[in-house]
Design a protein around this motif. Structure first.
Motif, mmCIF file in Angstrom:
data_model
loop_
_atom_site.group_PDB
_atom_site.id
_atom_site.type_symbol
_atom_site.label_atom_id
_atom_site.label_comp_id
_atom_site.label_asym_id
_atom_site.label_seq_id
_atom_site.Cartn_x
_atom_site.Cartn_y
_atom_site.Cartn_z
ATOM 1 N N THR A 504 -46.641 67.351 -62.130
ATOM 2 C CA THR A 504 -45.793 66.724 -63.148
ATOM 3 C C THR A 504 -46.692 66.132 -64.219
ATOM 4 O O THR A 504 -47.902 65.949 -64.008
ATOM 5 C CB THR A 504 -44.885 65.633 -62.532
ATOM 6 O OG1 THR A 504 -43.955 65.170 -63.508
ATOM 7 C CG2 THR A 504 -45.697 64.453 -62.014
ATOM 8 N N ILE A 506 -46.703 63.603 -68.166
ATOM 9 C CA ILE A 506 -46.065 62.812 -69.231
ATOM 10 C C ILE A 506 -46.867 63.058 -70.507
ATOM 11 O O ILE A 506 -47.930 62.466 -70.698
ATOM 12 C CB ILE A 506 -46.054 61.309 -68.909
ATOM 13 C CG1 ILE A 506 -45.379 61.033 -67.566
ATOM 14 C CG2 ILE A 506 -45.343 60.538 -70.026
ATOM 15 C CD1 ILE A 506 -45.443 59.564 -67.133
ATOM 16 N N SER A 515 -45.761 58.216 -76.462
ATOM 17 C CA SER A 515 -44.876 59.365 -76.605
ATOM 18 C C SER A 515 -44.046 59.219 -77.871
ATOM 19 O O SER A 515 -43.692 58.112 -78.272
ATOM 20 C CB SER A 515 -43.949 59.458 -75.402
ATOM 21 O OG SER A 515 -42.971 60.463 -75.590
ATOM 22 N N GLU A 524 -37.185 59.257 -67.709
ATOM 23 C CA GLU A 524 -37.093 60.313 -66.697
ATOM 24 C C GLU A 524 -38.475 60.857 -66.352
ATOM 25 O O GLU A 524 -38.779 61.124 -65.180
ATOM 26 C CB GLU A 524 -36.173 61.439 -67.186
ATOM 27 C CG GLU A 524 -34.734 61.012 -67.377
ATOM 28 C CD GLU A 524 -34.154 60.374 -66.127
ATOM 29 O OE1 GLU A 524 -34.324 60.955 -65.026
ATOM 30 O OE2 GLU A 524 -33.536 59.292 -66.239
ATOM 31 N N GLU A 525 -39.325 61.021 -67.346
ATOM 32 C CA GLU A 525 -40.682 61.506 -67.084
ATOM 33 C C GLU A 525 -41.468 60.506 -66.252
ATOM 34 O O GLU A 525 -42.202 60.890 -65.330
ATOM 35 C CB GLU A 525 -41.400 61.778 -68.407
ATOM 36 C CG GLU A 525 -40.816 62.941 -69.192
ATOM 37 C CD GLU A 525 -41.549 63.197 -70.497
ATOM 38 O OE1 GLU A 525 -41.292 64.255 -71.119
ATOM 39 O OE2 GLU A 525 -42.372 62.351 -70.912
ATOM 40 N N GLU A 526 -41.325 59.223 -66.587
ATOM 41 C CA GLU A 526 -42.057 58.208 -65.838
ATOM 42 C C GLU A 526 -41.577 58.132 -64.389
ATOM 43 O O GLU A 526 -42.376 58.028 -63.452
ATOM 44 C CB GLU A 526 -41.904 56.845 -66.502
ATOM 45 C CG GLU A 526 -42.771 55.776 -65.832
ATOM 46 C CD GLU A 526 -42.150 54.399 -65.819
ATOM 47 O OE1 GLU A 526 -42.562 53.594 -64.958
ATOM 48 O OE2 GLU A 526 -41.259 54.123 -66.644
ATOM 49 N N LYS A 528 -40.272 60.476 -62.604
ATOM 50 C CA LYS A 528 -40.746 61.669 -61.887
ATOM 51 C C LYS A 528 -42.216 61.513 -61.502
ATOM 52 O O LYS A 528 -42.615 61.861 -60.380
ATOM 53 C CB LYS A 528 -40.544 62.905 -62.762
ATOM 54 C CG LYS A 528 -40.801 64.223 -62.053
ATOM 55 C CD LYS A 528 -40.449 65.410 -62.945
ATOM 56 C CE LYS A 528 -40.714 66.727 -62.235
ATOM 57 N NZ LYS A 528 -40.405 67.894 -63.111
#
Length: 580
Positions: A504, A506, A515, A524-526, A528
Motif C-alpha cells: 500500500t 500514500i 497530499s 482512506e489511504e492513511e 489502509k
C-alpha cells in the motif's frame, strides 16, 4: 505583508455604515435568529445583517433596504460563532488548503497555523505569497512564527536567521511566536531566542510554549521570559499549575494525547469551574483522526465531560479570540465581526448543518458548496519530489552498536545492539528493524536499528518526516529498496513493500510531504496504511507521528537527525551522519 493593517479599507467601512442607513442593502439577512451571546452568556433572539464578509448589525431592527438581499429564516436553528482552532499543524499528510476546507465544513472557520514546513521548505518570498493566497479562501488563516527547527538540522542559522525570523514575526498574519520546543536552550542562555520573544512582545503578539512535564519553578521562569500559553498539560494538576502562573492553557485531544475528557473530570474534582483562560486543540493529528470532526468534536467532548454549555463553546471561540487579540474580528456574533457563523440543529450538537465563512456558504443544509477554489501549488514551490540519485545495497550497511527503542508512538530510548546486523534480512521473531535516515539530496546517511516498530514490516520508505529527509526501515534490505524506488516513482510519499511487491502507499505529491487530495480521500489511504502496519506488528497508537517525531529533539531521549544520532538529554551527537 498583508495589504492593509486593518481588515477593511476606508471605502468598505463607509459602505458598511451605509447599510445601517439604508443607502445600501445587506447582502444577507439572518432573520429571527437564536444565537449565543457570549457577553451575556445566554441564547438571545436577533436579526443579523451581513454585508460581504462582515456582520454589520445584530439586534431587533430589520433593514429598510432589502434589494437583492438573501433572506434566511433562522427559526429552526441555533447560531454560534465559527470555531477557532488555536494550534494547527496543517502539514500532517494533508495541506493547509485541504485541511481548512475540511475543517470549515465542520464549523472550524479560523485556524492558527504552524509555519514550520514553510520556513524549512520555502524562501520568504514564496512563503509570504502563499500566505497571501490563503487570504482568498473562505476560512481565515493565521500563523505562528517558529523560533527553532525542533531538531538538529544542517545550516540551521540559514533557515532560522535573524532576518527570516524577524520577517515572519512582523507579518500581519502571524499572531504568535512559538511553539517553544527549544525552551531548554532559552533557559540555558540563548539570548537570540530571548530577543525574538521580546520582539514578539513588543509587537503585542503572544508566545506559545511547549512545556511537557515542566515543574512549577520552570513554568515560573518561562513566564518571566515571555511565555503566555501552553498546550502540554497532561493532567488537571498540570492545568492548575499553569493557570496559577498566569498561563492560558490549551486542553488537548489528539491522536497521541486524547487527554481532554480526563483533564476536565480532574478539574471538576479540584473544584476548578472557571474556563475563561482555557482553549482546546486537536494538535495536528493525522487525517483519519478527524473523521468525527475538528473543533466541533472537541466541544461535544467538553460538554459530555461536564463543561457548562456556554463555556464549551467559548473555549473554541471567544476565549481564543481574546487570547490572540482578535476579538474585534472573531469569536462572537456581534456587530463588526467577520461573518463566520455556524447553524446548529440543537444547542448541544456543535456539528453544524450550515456554515458561513466570511459571509459565504461553505456548507448549506449539510451539502458542500463550490466557494473553496483550488490552489495551484506549483506557483508556490511545491512539486512532486524528484530525486536524481539511487539507493544501493552499499548504502544499506549497518554496523552501529546503538539503536533506538520505541517506548510508545513518540518516545525513543537508546538500546545496545547485541546481534550481527551485517546480514541482509532480520528475523521476524524479534521486533528489531533496519533504520536509515537519508538526505533528500542523497549527500549523507545514518544507519542504525529501531526496536519496537514492528515484527513483520519488510520494506518501508517515507519522504514524510519533520526534516523532509527520507526515512527507510524494514526487515529486508531488498524490500526497503523496492519501497524507496516506488516512493521515488510516485513523486514522494509513504510506501510499504513486501516480497518485492507494493502492499500500500500514500502518494505525497507536494514536495513529498503533503497530499494534494481532499482530506476524505487521504483518510482512506492513511487508514489502509495503518491497518497494514498493525497487521505486521506495529503496536503503538500512531505510525504517522512515529515518523514525524523520529528526528524531533523536543522529546526524549534519543533521535535520528540530519546531524547524526542525537542524545536529547545531554545535547550531543553520539554518532554523526556519514557522507555518501
Amino acid at each position: 505583508m498583508l495589504e492593509q493593517r486593518y481588515r477593511w479599507k476606508n471605502k468598505q467601512l463607509r459602505e458598511h455604515v451605509a447599510v445601517i442607513d439604508g443607502a445600501k442593502a445587506p447582502t444577507m439577512l439572518l432573520k429571527n435568529a437564536t444565537y449565543l451571546n457570549q457577553t451575556f452568556r445566554k441564547w438571545m433572539k436577533a436579526n443579523i445583517w451581513i454585508y460581504g464578509d462582515r456582520i454589520v448589525y445584530v439586534g431587533e431592527a430589520l433593514p429598510s433596504n432589502l434589494k437583492e438581499t438573501e433572506v434566511v429564516n433562522c427559526e429552526d436553528y441555533f447560531l454560534v460563532p465559527g470555531y477557532i482552532e488555536p494550534h494547527v499543524h496543517p502539514f500532517q499528510l494533508y495541506n493547509p488548503h485541504s485541511f481548512a476546507k475540511y475543517a470549515g465544513e465542520r464549523g472550524t472557520t479560523t485556524l492558527v497555523n504552524d509555519n514550520m514546513l514553510l520556513a524549512l521548505q520555502l524562501d520568504k518570498k514564496k512563503a509570504f505569497s502563499l500566505l497571501r493566497e490563503m487570504r482568498t479562501i473562505p476560512s481565515t488563516m493565521y500563523w505562528w512564527c517558529r523560533l527553532d527547527p525542533q531538531t538538529e538540522i544542517i545550516n540551521e542559522e540559514v533557515a532560522f536567521s535573524h532576518g527570516n525570523v524577524k520577517a515572519w514575526l512582523e507579518h500581519d498574519a502571524v499572531l504568535q511566536a512559538g511553539e517553544l520546543t527549544g525552551w531548554p536552550k532559552l533557559l540555558d542562555g540563548d539570548d537570540l531566542m530571548l530577543h525574538w520573544i521580546q520582539e514578539a512582545k513588543r509587537m503585542r503578539k503572544q508566545v506559545e510554549g511547549h512545556f511537557p512535564g515542566a515543574s512549577p519553578t520552570t513554568l515560573a521562569k518561562l513566564m518571566l521570559l515571555g511565555a503566555d500559553s501552553d498546550h502540554e498539560s497532561m493532567s488537571g494538576r498540570d492545568v492548575y499549575e499553569r493557570l496559577l502562573h498566569g498561563y492560558t492553557v490549551t486542553l488537548r485531544y489528539s491522536s497521541i494525547r486524547p487527554d481532554l475528557p480526563r483533564i476536565v473530570r480532574e478539574l471538576a474534582e479540584m473544584d476548578i469551574t472557571c474556563f475563561d483562560k482555557m482553549m482546546m486543540t486537536t494538535d495536528g493529528s493525522p487525517p483519519a483522526f478527524y473523521e468525527d470532526g475538528v473543533s466541533d468534536k472537541l466541544i461535544k467532548l467538553a460538554i459530555e465531560s461536564g463543561v457548562p454549555l456556554v463555556d464549551a463553546y467559548n473555549m473554541a471561540t471567544v476565549n481564543v479570540a481574546r487570547f490572540y487579540n482578535i476579538e474585534y474580528l472573531h469569536g462572537n456574533i456581534m456587530t463588526g465581526r467577520v461573518a463566520n457563523i455556524n447553524f446548529l440543529k440543537a444547542k448541544d450538537e456543535p456539528t453544524p448543518v450550515s456554515v458561513l465563512a466570511k459571509g459565504k456558504w461553505i456548507l448549506r443544509d449539510e451539502e458542500q458548496t463550490s466557494n473553496f477554489k483550488d490552489i495551484e501549488w506549483s506557483d508556490y514551490g511545491f512539486q512532486p519530489l524528484s530525486l536524481d540519485w539511487n539507493l544501493t545495497m552499499d548504502d544499506l550497511q549497518f554496523s552501529m552498536p546503538l539503536g533506538l527503542k520505541l517506548e510508545n508512538a513518540v518516545i525513543m530510548k537508546p538500546y545496545s545492539i547485541t546481534f550481527d546486523v551485517s546480514r541482509d534480512e532480520i528475523s521476524t521473531e524479534n521486533d528489531e528493524s533496519f533504520l536509515m535516515l537519508m538526505d533528500r539530496e542523497g549527500k549523507w546517511r545514518i544507519n542504525t536499528l529501531i526496536k519496537g516498530f514492528s515484527t513483520h514490516v519488510s520494506g518501508f520508505a517515507s519522504s514524510f518526516s519533520s526534516t523532509g529527509d527520507i526515512v527507510l526501515l524494514g526487515k529486508n534490505k531488498l524490500d526497503m529498496i523496492a519501497a524507496f524506488n516506488r516512493m521515488k516513482e510516485i513523486g514522494g510519499g509513504i510506501v510499504l513493500a513486501e516480497d518485492g511487491e507494493i502492499v500500500t502507499e500514500i502518494p505525497l505529491k507536494l514536495n513529498g510531504l503533503m497530499s494534494e487530495k481532499p482530506l476524505s480521500a487521504l483518510q482512506e489511504e492513511e487508514k489502509k496504511m495503518r491497518e497494514a502496519l498493525v497487521e505486521r506488528g506495529y503496536e503503538h497508537c500512531d505510525p504517522i507521528y512515529t515518523l514525524l517525531f523520529l528526528s524531533s529533539t523536543h522529546l526524549p531521549y534519543i533521535r535520528l537527525t540530519p546531524r547524526g544520532l542525537y542524545d536529547v538529554m545531554n545535547k550531543n551527537i553520539l554518532f554523526p551522519t556519514v557522507m555518501r
